[in-house]
Design a protein around this motif. Structure first.
Motif, PDB file in Angstrom:
ATOM      1  N   GLU A   1       0.824  -1.205   0.000  1.00  0.00           N
ATOM      2  CA  GLU A   1       0.000   0.000   0.000  1.00  0.00           C
ATOM      3  C   GLU A   1       0.861   1.260   0.000  1.00  0.00           C
ATOM      4  O   GLU A   1       0.598   2.216  -0.725  1.00  0.00           O
ATOM      5  CB  GLU A   1      -0.925  -0.011   1.223  1.00  0.00           C
ATOM      6  N   SER A   2       1.904   1.264   0.826  1.00  0.00           N
ATOM      7  CA  SER A   2       2.772   2.436   0.912  1.00  0.00           C
ATOM      8  C   SER A   2       3.532   2.662  -0.389  1.00  0.00           C
ATOM      9  O   SER A   2       3.664   3.794  -0.857  1.00  0.00           O
ATOM     10  CB  SER A   2       3.759   2.278   2.073  1.00  0.00           C
ATOM     11  N   ALA A   3       4.030   1.561  -0.978  1.00  0.00           N
ATOM     12  CA  ALA A   3       4.766   1.676  -2.239  1.00  0.00           C
ATOM     13  C   ALA A   3       3.875   2.194  -3.347  1.00  0.00           C
ATOM     14  O   ALA A   3       4.306   2.970  -4.204  1.00  0.00           O
ATOM     15  CB  ALA A   3       5.357   0.317  -2.625  1.00  0.00           C
ATOM     16  N   ALA A   4       2.605   1.774  -3.356  1.00  0.00           N
ATOM     17  CA  ALA A   4       1.690   2.168  -4.424  1.00  0.00           C
ATOM     18  C   ALA A   4       1.124   3.570  -4.230  1.00  0.00           C
ATOM     19  O   ALA A   4       0.973   4.331  -5.194  1.00  0.00           O
ATOM     20  CB  ALA A   4       0.544   1.163  -4.512  1.00  0.00           C
ATOM     21  N   SER A   5       0.839   3.929  -2.979  1.00  0.00           N
ATOM     22  CA  SER A   5       0.148   5.190  -2.715  1.00  0.00           C
ATOM     23  C   SER A   5       1.067   6.335  -2.328  1.00  0.00           C
ATOM     24  O   SER A   5       0.698   7.502  -2.456  1.00  0.00           O
ATOM     25  CB  SER A   5      -0.880   4.988  -1.588  1.00  0.00           C
ATOM     26  N   GLY A   6       2.253   6.004  -1.823  1.00  0.00           N
ATOM     27  CA  GLY A   6       3.133   7.048  -1.323  1.00  0.00           C
ATOM     28  C   GLY A   6       2.776   7.504   0.072  1.00  0.00           C
ATOM     29  O   GLY A   6       3.324   8.488   0.569  1.00  0.00           O
ATOM     30  N   ASP A   7       1.867   6.787   0.743  1.00  0.00           N
ATOM     31  CA  ASP A   7       1.463   7.136   2.103  1.00  0.00           C
ATOM     32  C   ASP A   7       2.341   6.433   3.135  1.00  0.00           C
ATOM     33  O   ASP A   7       2.811   5.322   2.909  1.00  0.00           O
ATOM     34  CB  ASP A   7       0.010   6.730   2.358  1.00  0.00           C
ATOM     35  N   GLU A   8       2.532   7.083   4.264  1.00  0.00           N
ATOM     36  CA  GLU A   8       3.208   6.467   5.396  1.00  0.00           C
ATOM     37  C   GLU A   8       2.199   5.616   6.153  1.00  0.00           C
ATOM     38  O   GLU A   8       1.127   6.098   6.515  1.00  0.00           O
ATOM     39  CB  GLU A   8       3.785   7.554   6.300  1.00  0.00           C
ATOM     40  N   ILE A   9       2.523   4.344   6.387  1.00  0.00           N
ATOM     41  CA  ILE A   9       1.573   3.428   7.022  1.00  0.00           C
ATOM     42  C   ILE A   9       2.232   2.775   8.229  1.00  0.00           C
ATOM     43  O   ILE A   9       3.298   2.170   8.120  1.00  0.00           O
ATOM     44  CB  ILE A   9       1.092   2.356   6.040  1.00  0.00           C
ATOM     45  N   GLN A  10       1.584   2.906   9.375  1.00  0.00           N
ATOM     46  CA  GLN A  10       2.114   2.382  10.630  1.00  0.00           C
ATOM     47  C   GLN A  10       1.108   1.439  11.282  1.00  0.00           C
ATOM     48  O   GLN A  10      -0.063   1.788  11.432  1.00  0.00           O
ATOM     49  CB  GLN A  10       2.429   3.547  11.579  1.00  0.00           C
ATOM     50  N   LEU A  11       1.559   0.263  11.648  1.00  0.00           N
ATOM     51  CA  LEU A  11       0.750  -0.691  12.411  1.00  0.00           C
ATOM     52  C   LEU A  11       1.345  -0.769  13.811  1.00  0.00           C
ATOM     53  O   LEU A  11       2.441  -1.302  13.988  1.00  0.00           O
ATOM     54  CB  LEU A  11       0.750  -2.072  11.754  1.00  0.00           C
ATOM     55  N   ASP A  12       0.639  -0.218  14.785  1.00  0.00           N
ATOM     56  CA  ASP A  12       1.170  -0.176  16.148  1.00  0.00           C
ATOM     57  C   ASP A  12       1.217  -1.552  16.789  1.00  0.00           C
ATOM     58  O   ASP A  12       2.091  -1.838  17.607  1.00  0.00           O
ATOM     59  CB  ASP A  12       0.341   0.772  17.008  1.00  0.00           C
TER      60      ASP A  12
ATOM     61  N   GLU B   1      10.005  11.338  -7.431  1.00  0.00           N
ATOM     62  CA  GLU B   1       9.034  10.281  -7.699  1.00  0.00           C
ATOM     63  C   GLU B   1       8.988   9.284  -6.545  1.00  0.00           C
ATOM     64  O   GLU B   1      10.017   8.825  -6.061  1.00  0.00           O
ATOM     65  CB  GLU B   1       9.420   9.546  -8.984  1.00  0.00           C
ATOM     66  N   VAL B   2       7.780   8.954  -6.098  1.00  0.00           N
ATOM     67  CA  VAL B   2       7.612   7.896  -5.094  1.00  0.00           C
ATOM     68  C   VAL B   2       7.607   6.565  -5.822  1.00  0.00           C
ATOM     69  O   VAL B   2       6.724   6.286  -6.627  1.00  0.00           O
ATOM     70  CB  VAL B   2       6.311   8.074  -4.297  1.00  0.00           C
ATOM     71  N   ALA B   3       8.622   5.751  -5.557  1.00  0.00           N
ATOM     72  CA  ALA B   3       8.795   4.521  -6.322  1.00  0.00           C
ATOM     73  C   ALA B   3       8.750   3.268  -5.465  1.00  0.00           C
ATOM     74  O   ALA B   3       8.981   2.178  -5.959  1.00  0.00           O
ATOM     75  CB  ALA B   3      10.120   4.564  -7.084  1.00  0.00           C
ATOM     76  N   GLY B   4       8.446   3.406  -4.185  1.00  0.00           N
ATOM     77  CA  GLY B   4       8.423   2.229  -3.340  1.00  0.00           C
ATOM     78  C   GLY B   4       8.320   2.626  -1.883  1.00  0.00           C
ATOM     79  O   GLY B   4       7.777   3.680  -1.549  1.00  0.00           O
ATOM     80  N   ALA B   5       8.848   1.788  -1.010  1.00  0.00           N
ATOM     81  CA  ALA B   5       8.765   2.046   0.427  1.00  0.00           C
ATOM     82  C   ALA B   5       9.916   1.381   1.162  1.00  0.00           C
ATOM     83  O   ALA B   5      10.447   0.360   0.716  1.00  0.00           O
ATOM     84  CB  ALA B   5       7.433   1.542   0.984  1.00  0.00           C
ATOM     85  N   VAL B   6      10.302   1.977   2.279  1.00  0.00           N
ATOM     86  CA  VAL B   6      11.208   1.355   3.234  1.00  0.00           C
ATOM     87  C   VAL B   6      10.331   0.779   4.338  1.00  0.00           C
ATOM     88  O   VAL B   6       9.559   1.514   4.972  1.00  0.00           O
ATOM     89  CB  VAL B   6      12.206   2.367   3.820  1.00  0.00           C
ATOM     90  N   ASN B   7      10.420  -0.523   4.552  1.00  0.00           N
ATOM     91  CA  ASN B   7       9.523  -1.219   5.472  1.00  0.00           C
ATOM     92  C   ASN B   7      10.297  -1.698   6.692  1.00  0.00           C
ATOM     93  O   ASN B   7      11.278  -2.429   6.567  1.00  0.00           O
ATOM     94  CB  ASN B   7       8.875  -2.411   4.765  1.00  0.00           C
ATOM     95  N   LEU B   8       9.845  -1.279   7.867  1.00  0.00           N
ATOM     96  CA  LEU B   8      10.519  -1.602   9.113  1.00  0.00           C
ATOM     97  C   LEU B   8       9.655  -2.554   9.933  1.00  0.00           C
ATOM     98  O   LEU B   8       8.439  -2.349  10.051  1.00  0.00           O
ATOM     99  CB  LEU B   8      10.784  -0.326   9.917  1.00  0.00           C
TER     100      LEU B   8
END
Length: 228
Positions: free
Chosen positions: A79-90, A124-131
């Protein structure tokens, strides 16, 4: 945290054409993140290529397998890679939107995640860094520090044209034992039921997800079927 072998091979290929040592930059990024969030157990970088999300680098096979689950059943990194949004699951135990991913993450002792949009050339937003972290709410209150540490990925200096995804060895998608064959067939049946597709299409989706994540099919299947 060290890249998985397939990642190291991809990074070597990238280094032949990239101006900067991407592998060293990934190591530096991992060190920065762990300094801020000690319970961070892994990270991955996912990029968009031809409308699909691929794992460029993952710090363990388990982390890459969690990416693969998302390529089959959706999740925050996609979702983050496609939308460019920051997504956090607490806390993945409270997650309702991506329950298949949440169960797979919990089975790997991952309790919280944070996906930060990856910015490359020309903004350009081209993906995401996932932690991925072992503690719930591990990223709460340090989001700004992590954004600065990651820097929007701008220092990576790569574009979609640099990514040699199709040079990956397809041999790692083959099953090797009866146990692996069994878990793969269970996963295929699960995808058939969940996504209402035939056996051939379900197997294709599972194999495609594994290839995009840089893991073998049994690893992807085990992650998908965890705690079911």
């Amino acid at each position: 945290m060290e890249p998985v072998p397939e990642t190291a091979q991809v990074l070597r290929s990238l280094n032949e054409t990239s101006e900067r040592d991407l592998a060293s930059m990934i190591d530096t990024l991992a060190e920065r993140v762990v300094a801020i969030v000690p319970s961070c157990v892994g990270l991955s970088i996912s990029l968009i290529d031809s409308g699909l999300t691929f794992t460029l680098v993952a710090t363990s096979e388990q982390v890459a397998a969690l990416d693969a689950v998302q390529y089959v059943a959706a999740g925050p990194c996609v979702e983050s890679a496609a939308s460019g949004d920051e997504i956090q699951l607490d806390d993945v135990l409270d997650e309702r939107r991506w329950q298949h991913f949440a169960r797979a993450a919990a089975a790997q002792d991952v309790r919280s995640t944070l996906s930060l949009p990856l910015v490359v050339r020309r903004g350009e937003v081209a993906g995401a860094v996932n932690l991925y972290a072992a503690d719930p709410q591990a990223f709460v209150g340090v989001e700004a520090e992590l954004r600065q540490a990651v820097g929007g990925g701008q220092g990576l200096g790569v574009s979609n044209a640099d990514l040699p995804f199709r040079t990956r060895d397809v041999a790692r998608t083959a099953t090797r034992t009866l146990d692996e064959l069994d878990v793969v067939e269970q996963a295929v049946g699960f995808v058939m039921a969940e996504q209402r597709v035939g056996a051939d299409e379900a197997r294709r989706r599972l194999t495609d997800a594994a290839d995009r994540a840089g893991v073998d099919v049994p690893s992807a299947a085990r992650a998908l079927m965890a705690r079911r």
